[in-house]
Enzyme design. Structure first.
Site, PDB file in Angstrom:
ATOM      1  N   LYS A 149     -60.831  15.882  64.780  1.00 35.58           N
ATOM      2  CA  LYS A 149     -61.602  16.965  65.400  1.00 35.58           C
ATOM      3  C   LYS A 149     -61.840  18.130  64.454  1.00 35.58           C
ATOM      4  O   LYS A 149     -62.714  18.927  64.669  1.00 35.58           O
ATOM      5  CB  LYS A 149     -60.965  17.404  66.719  1.00 35.58           C
ATOM      6  CG  LYS A 149     -59.669  18.173  66.580  1.00 35.58           C
ATOM      7  CD  LYS A 149     -59.318  18.824  67.899  1.00 35.58           C
ATOM      8  CE  LYS A 149     -58.411  17.939  68.742  1.00 35.58           C
ATOM      9  NZ  LYS A 149     -57.092  17.707  68.123  1.00 35.58           N
ATOM     10  N   LYS A 154     -53.186  16.881  54.591  1.00 38.26           N
ATOM     11  CA  LYS A 154     -53.634  18.233  54.939  1.00 38.26           C
ATOM     12  C   LYS A 154     -53.432  19.199  53.787  1.00 38.26           C
ATOM     13  O   LYS A 154     -54.185  20.163  53.649  1.00 38.26           O
ATOM     14  CB  LYS A 154     -52.961  18.723  56.228  1.00 38.26           C
ATOM     15  CG  LYS A 154     -53.432  17.932  57.446  1.00 38.26           C
ATOM     16  CD  LYS A 154     -53.462  18.697  58.754  1.00 38.26           C
ATOM     17  CE  LYS A 154     -54.207  17.876  59.804  1.00 38.26           C
ATOM     18  NZ  LYS A 154     -54.137  18.376  61.156  1.00 38.26           N
ATOM     19  N   LYS A 202     -59.842   8.307  59.298  1.00 36.57           N
ATOM     20  CA  LYS A 202     -59.804   8.459  60.753  1.00 36.57           C
ATOM     21  C   LYS A 202     -60.715   9.600  61.212  1.00 36.57           C
ATOM     22  O   LYS A 202     -60.882  10.600  60.506  1.00 36.57           O
ATOM     23  CB  LYS A 202     -58.365   8.661  61.250  1.00 36.57           C
ATOM     24  CG  LYS A 202     -57.796  10.051  61.043  1.00 36.57           C
ATOM     25  CD  LYS A 202     -56.666  10.353  62.050  1.00 36.57           C
ATOM     26  CE  LYS A 202     -56.334  11.839  61.985  1.00 36.57           C
ATOM     27  NZ  LYS A 202     -55.788  12.430  63.167  1.00 36.57           N
TER      28      LYS A 202
END
Ligand code: ATP
Ligand code: LTN
Length: 332
Positions: free
Chosen positions: A198, A113, A195
């Protein structure tokens, strides 16, 4: 005998996607039968990445309606929003004083992130796993249904719990992960080596959202990236795209990989992709129907959140107090 406790959380940082469902939510529903469950919309985790406030609130309500539609029993169990229960932040502070910088720097989600949001590597993104540990440890949780991407965080929660207990006696239960065989790591349809998430670009066909129209689900699967060898065979290194589709099909239908390979022997990718899409669409159909019935009823949803927050508050009180006493805060 008292039922064992399950806890899990999901972020309202976008619209829920197929990986959330197959990796986690489906198990949330299944575990309700035998355990006492606390399921949390972790909005405090979501603000570690910049969100539009209006979108965050809308996404959280959408998610709540989805969870109820998928079969979460908010009467028998506890369904609530993290920001409504103060104990999460209170315990997270205490636990942050028992977690090392070195441990947090090794978290792969933090590294991913930070790369994705280079302009906003905030302290919350770094201490994210501590808040997650607090979520879990607050309730004496024994089992945590999660996708594989969260195992490193769960391992750290166990380490923090054991460290605290070692110093102060048995305050926390040391939790275990609950991970099923298939569906536990759903990859993107366009980028099958990463992966599905969302918070990916909603405009791409990479992510199958649980609230997508059936037509759009079918289209996304038809456009899924594959390879040129045209045989349906599970080989994640060599054929990541097809292997991902096999994994999804297996998770939805319960068939095992070799049976799937036989079923589609000589069939070609087009037919297989359509079969996977149809299986996903029919699994989601009853959930969407229910969702459309309840989503507009704001009072109904807010009442569930209010009741959930009260129940979670009460359930967290005992361990919160023990942890405060353990570190030496004045008890009244
Ligand atoms: P974000 O991208 O906003 O970080 P996310 O889509 O990864 O979100 P979370 O809300 O962080 O989802 O996770 C909720 C649950 O879904 C977790 O248990 C997580 O392990 C699981 N999960 C998320 N993505 C996948 C995936 N692609 N495959 C399997 N499980 C997944
Ligand atoms: N970090 C998780 C969401 C999450 C969670 C939790 C999961 C927050 N708190 C407690 C299980 C238990 C994620 O990103 N998927």
């Amino acid at each position: 005998m008292a039922q064992k406790i399950v806890f899990s959380g999901i972020q309202p940082s976008g619209s829920p996607q197929l990986g959330n469902y197959l990796g986690a939510l489906r198990n949330w529903v299944a575990l309700q039968e035998d355990y006492s469950c606390r399921y949390c919309i972790v909005d405090m985790h979501s603000i570690t990445v910049r969100q539009s406030p209006a979108a965050l609130e809308k996404n959280a309500r959408d998610l709540l309606a989805f969870l109820i539609s998928a079969g979460l029993d908010y009467k028998k169990h506890i369904l609530y929003a993290q920001s409504h229960v103060r104990a999460h932040a209170q315990l997270a502070w205490i636990l942050s004083c028992f977690t090392y910088m070195g441990e947090l720097s090794r978290m792969t989600q933090f590294k991913d992130k930070s790369q994705k949001h280079e302009d906003n590597i905030n302290a919350g993104l770094f201490t994210y796993p501590v808040l997650m540990a607090a979520d879990i440890l607050l309730f004496g949780t024994e089992l945590v249904p999660i996708g594989e991407d969260q195992t490193q965080h769960l391992e750290l929660s166990r380490t923090i719990a054991a460290r605290f207990n070692n110093l102060y006696g048995d305050v926390f239960k040391v939790p275990e992960a609950y991970i099923t065989r298939t569906g536990t790591r759903v990859m993107g349809l366009q980028e099958p080596t990463r992966k599905m998430s969302k918070s990916d670009d909603p405009a791409s066909a990479n992510v199958v959202y649980l609230l997508d129209e059936p037509k759009s689900i079918l289209n996304k699967f038809k456009r899924a990236v594959t390879d040129s060898d045209n045989t349906v065979r599970f080989a994640p290194e060599e054929k990541p795209g097809i292997s991902n589709l096999i994994n999804i099909y297996s998770a939805v239908t319960g068939k095992d990989f070799t049976d799937i390979e036989k079923e589609f022997e000589g069939a070609g990718y087009g037919k297989f992709k359509t079969a996977v899409a149809e299986a996903v669409i029919s699994e989601l159909e009853p959930i969407i129907k229910k969702y459309n019935e309840i989503r507009a009823d704001a009072a109904f949803l807010d009442d569930i959140l209010k009741e959930g927050a009260q129940k979670a508050d009460a359930a967290a009180e005992d361990i919160m107090r023990k942890a405060q006493k353990a570190v030496g805060f004045i008890s009244l």
